[in-house]
Scaffold this active site. Sequence first.
Site, PDB file in Angstrom:
ATOM      1  N   GLU A  77       0.858  -1.173   0.000  1.00 42.54           N
ATOM      2  CA  GLU A  77       0.000   0.000   0.000  1.00 42.54           C
ATOM      3  C   GLU A  77       0.896   1.225   0.000  1.00 42.54           C
ATOM      4  O   GLU A  77       1.959   1.226   0.620  1.00 42.54           O
ATOM      5  CB  GLU A  77      -0.907   0.056   1.237  1.00 42.54           C
ATOM      6  CG  GLU A  77      -1.970  -1.011   1.298  1.00 42.54           C
ATOM      7  CD  GLU A  77      -1.504  -2.284   1.989  1.00 42.54           C
ATOM      8  OE1 GLU A  77      -2.235  -3.281   1.947  1.00 42.54           O
ATOM      9  OE2 GLU A  77      -0.387  -2.292   2.561  1.00 42.54           O
TER      10      GLU A  77
ATOM     11  N   TYR B 147       7.568   2.229  -7.698  1.00 38.96           N
ATOM     12  CA  TYR B 147       6.870   0.950  -7.755  1.00 38.96           C
ATOM     13  C   TYR B 147       6.471   0.607  -9.189  1.00 38.96           C
ATOM     14  O   TYR B 147       6.627  -0.535  -9.637  1.00 38.96           O
ATOM     15  CB  TYR B 147       5.652   0.949  -6.828  1.00 38.96           C
ATOM     16  CG  TYR B 147       5.989   1.268  -5.385  1.00 38.96           C
ATOM     17  CD1 TYR B 147       7.209   0.894  -4.825  1.00 38.96           C
ATOM     18  CD2 TYR B 147       5.110   1.976  -4.582  1.00 38.96           C
ATOM     19  CE1 TYR B 147       7.528   1.198  -3.509  1.00 38.96           C
ATOM     20  CE2 TYR B 147       5.416   2.285  -3.265  1.00 38.96           C
ATOM     21  CZ  TYR B 147       6.627   1.892  -2.737  1.00 38.96           C
ATOM     22  OH  TYR B 147       6.931   2.197  -1.437  1.00 38.96           O
TER      23      TYR B 147
END
Length: 155
Positions: A108, A120
């Site tokens: 998250e 990411y």
Amino acid sequence: MEEKCTIRLMSVEDIEDVIVVEQDAFPVPWSREAFQNELTNNQFAHYLVVEVDGKVVGYCGVWVVIDEAHITNIAIHSNYRGKKFGEILLIHALDLAKTFGAKKMTLEVRVSNEIAKQLYEKLGFQSGGIRKKYYTDNLEDALIMWVMLNGNEAG
């Protein structure tokens, strides 16, 4: 001159240094006891640290449950950001998860954290949904991201 870093497994002796990184990086930092518990009691938990000149400047926690890995936290001290240490650390975390049999990894990230989201995505993570009011300090939503660990290089 480019700084070199070392990535290694975290030990209980690293907790004090990791707490410094944690308090620098997060508005609601984990406690010393939380890290102690992760390292000594959680069979699913694996933690890495990144060192520069023998000093711990970042860390990453990964839980591997059956074939799924979850990044619990990843942080680089603000004095060492922007030097690719987070990327190197995350690549090692992806590899670590694969060695423990994970087929996919999730994490998250705050919806407002553009720098982290770019990292990411660079390593193959894709958006997988939203956790509403996930962060307790300001009730910000979290973006859930996933990557498949199918034996291909992460980066």
